[in-house]
Design an enzyme around this catalytic site. Structure first.
Site, mmCIF file in Angstrom:
data_model
loop_
_atom_site.group_PDB
_atom_site.id
_atom_site.type_symbol
_atom_site.label_atom_id
_atom_site.label_comp_id
_atom_site.label_asym_id
_atom_site.label_seq_id
_atom_site.Cartn_x
_atom_site.Cartn_y
_atom_site.Cartn_z
ATOM 1 N N TRP A 127 6.865 1.414 2.066
ATOM 2 C CA TRP A 127 8.266 1.532 1.664
ATOM 3 C C TRP A 127 8.497 2.815 0.886
ATOM 4 C CZ3 TRP A 127 11.876 -3.032 0.183
ATOM 5 C CH2 TRP A 127 11.983 -3.909 1.269
ATOM 6 N N ASP B 299 9.781 -5.343 -2.833
ATOM 7 C CA ASP B 299 9.057 -6.022 -1.760
ATOM 8 C C ASP B 299 7.950 -6.882 -2.375
ATOM 9 O OD1 ASP B 299 8.706 -6.580 0.956
ATOM 10 O OD2 ASP B 299 7.099 -5.121 1.163
ATOM 11 N N PRO C 256 0.786 -1.232 0.000
ATOM 12 C CA PRO C 256 0.000 0.000 0.000
ATOM 13 C C PRO C 256 0.823 1.289 0.000
ATOM 14 C CG PRO C 256 0.061 -0.900 2.212
ATOM 15 C CD PRO C 256 0.761 -1.907 1.332
ATOM 16 N N GLY C 257 2.158 1.173 0.163
ATOM 17 C CA GLY C 257 2.971 2.371 0.004
ATOM 18 C C GLY C 257 3.909 2.719 1.134
ATOM 19 N N LYS D 159 13.101 -8.869 -1.506
ATOM 20 C CA LYS D 159 12.584 -9.849 -0.543
ATOM 21 C C LYS D 159 12.489 -11.208 -1.213
ATOM 22 C CE LYS D 159 8.143 -9.766 0.598
ATOM 23 N NZ LYS D 159 6.937 -9.247 1.284
ATOM 24 N N ASP E 74 1.516 -3.907 -13.598
ATOM 25 C CA ASP E 74 2.301 -5.092 -13.274
ATOM 26 C C ASP E 74 3.751 -4.854 -13.660
ATOM 27 O OD1 ASP E 74 3.480 -7.571 -13.025
ATOM 28 O OD2 ASP E 74 1.868 -8.670 -14.034
#
Length: 246
Positions: A90, A158, A87-88, A198, A133
Site C-alpha cells: 500500500w 490495512d 510488507p509495504g 479495512k 505498534d
C-alpha cells in the site's frame, strides 16, 4: 492496544463543526493441509503473479489501486499515513500516486509514512517506522514528531489482528484497530481529508460506518475485486473530513 470501547467513547465524545498463467504446487509431502491449501491458493491467484510482474510486495496493492480508481483518494503532493503497512505494497502505491519519490518533476511531491509493528524493508520515497505498534502512544508521538505540525491528507489502515477463528472476537479486534486509526486521523487530518480502513463484516460494521458519517461528508463501503472470495473483508472509504470542535 487501544480498546474498542475506549476508542468509541473518545470518538463519540467529540463535537463537530462544518469546518484502493497459473502454477501448480509440487513437493507438498509432509506439509500440513492448511499449508498445502495456502500454496495452491497463492499459486493459482492471478493477483499474486500480477504483483510480481509490477514489482509490488504483495497482492493487496491492487485493492488500494482499485479503491483509488473508484474513489479518487490519492493524488500528487498529498501527505499520507499508512497504518499496518508491512510488507509495504500500500505504501508503494501511495508513494507512486502522491509522487513522494519525486519521480514526476512537474508534479508536487507528497509524503508517505509507513508504520507497522513488524519490520518493514525500506521503501523508496516513504518514511518507514517499522517495529512500531501504531496503537501505542509512543508510536503516535513519534509519528507526530516526524509530521512536525503538518496536517495529513489521507490516513490508510490495512491493519488486521491475528485471527483467532472466533468470528465475533476477530471482528471486534479489527474494528478496534479501525477505531484506533480513526481516532488518530481525527486529530491530525486537514479539512476535506480522507480515511480508509479495512474491517471484517460483523455486528459493529454499521456502527463504525455511522460514526464515520459524523466526521466525513461521504462514507462508502467498498469490496475490491482483488479481495478473495472467501474473505469477509471490506473497506470503509470516508472523504471530506469536516473538522473538529472541542
Amino acid at each position: 492496544m487501544t480498546t474498542l470501547g475506549a476508542s468509541i467513547r473518545y470518538i463519540r465524545g467529540i463535537c463537530t463543526s462544518s469546518v484502493l498463467g497459473r502454477e501448480v504446487p509440487t513437493n507438498l509431502k509432509g506439509r500440513k493441509t492448511s499449508s498445502q491449501l495456502w500454496l495452491h491458493r497463492q499459486l493459482s491467484d492471478p493477483y499474486v503473479e500480477k504483483a510480481k510482474m509490477e514489482n509490488y510486495r504483495c497482492r493487496s496493492a491492487f485493492k488500494l489501486l482499485e479503491l483509488n480508481q473508484k474513489h479518487l483518494i490519492l493524488s500528487p503532493g498529498m501527505t499520507v499515513v499508512d497504518c499496518g503497512a508491512a510488507p509495504g505494497s500500500w505504501s508503494q502505491v501511495a508513494v507512486h500516486l502522491t509522487n513522494a519519490n519525486g519521480m514526476k518533476a512537474e508534479s508536487p511531491k507528497g509524503k508517505v509514512f509507513a508504520i507497522d509493528r513488524s519490520q518493514i524493508y525500506p521503501i523508496d520515497g516513504a518514511i518507514v517506522l517499522g517495529n512500531s505498534d501504531f496503537t501505542t502512544k509512543e508510536t503516535q508521538d513519534k509519528l507526530r514528531e516526524r509530521l512536525a505540525g503538518e496536517l495529513v491528507d489521507v490516513v490508510l489502515s490495512d491493519m488486521a489482528p491475528n485471527a483467532t477463528g472466533v468470528r465475533n472476537m476477530d471482528h471486534d479486534n479489527i474494528v478496534a484497530l479501525a477505531y484506533a486509526a480513526l481516532q488518530f486521523a481525527l486529530e491530525v487530518s486537514k479539512l476535506d481529508a480522507s480515511f480508509v480502513a479495512k474491517i471484517w463484516d460483523g455486528r459493529e460494521s454499521k456502527e463504525i460506518e455511522n460514526d464515520l458519517k459524523r466526521f466525513y461528508k461521504n462514507v462508502k463501503i467498498s469490496r475490491p475485486a482483488a479481495t478473495r472470495t472467501e474473505s469477509s473483508e471490506k473497506f470503509l472509504v470516508a472523504k471530506g473530513f469536516k473538522g473538529l470542535k472541542y
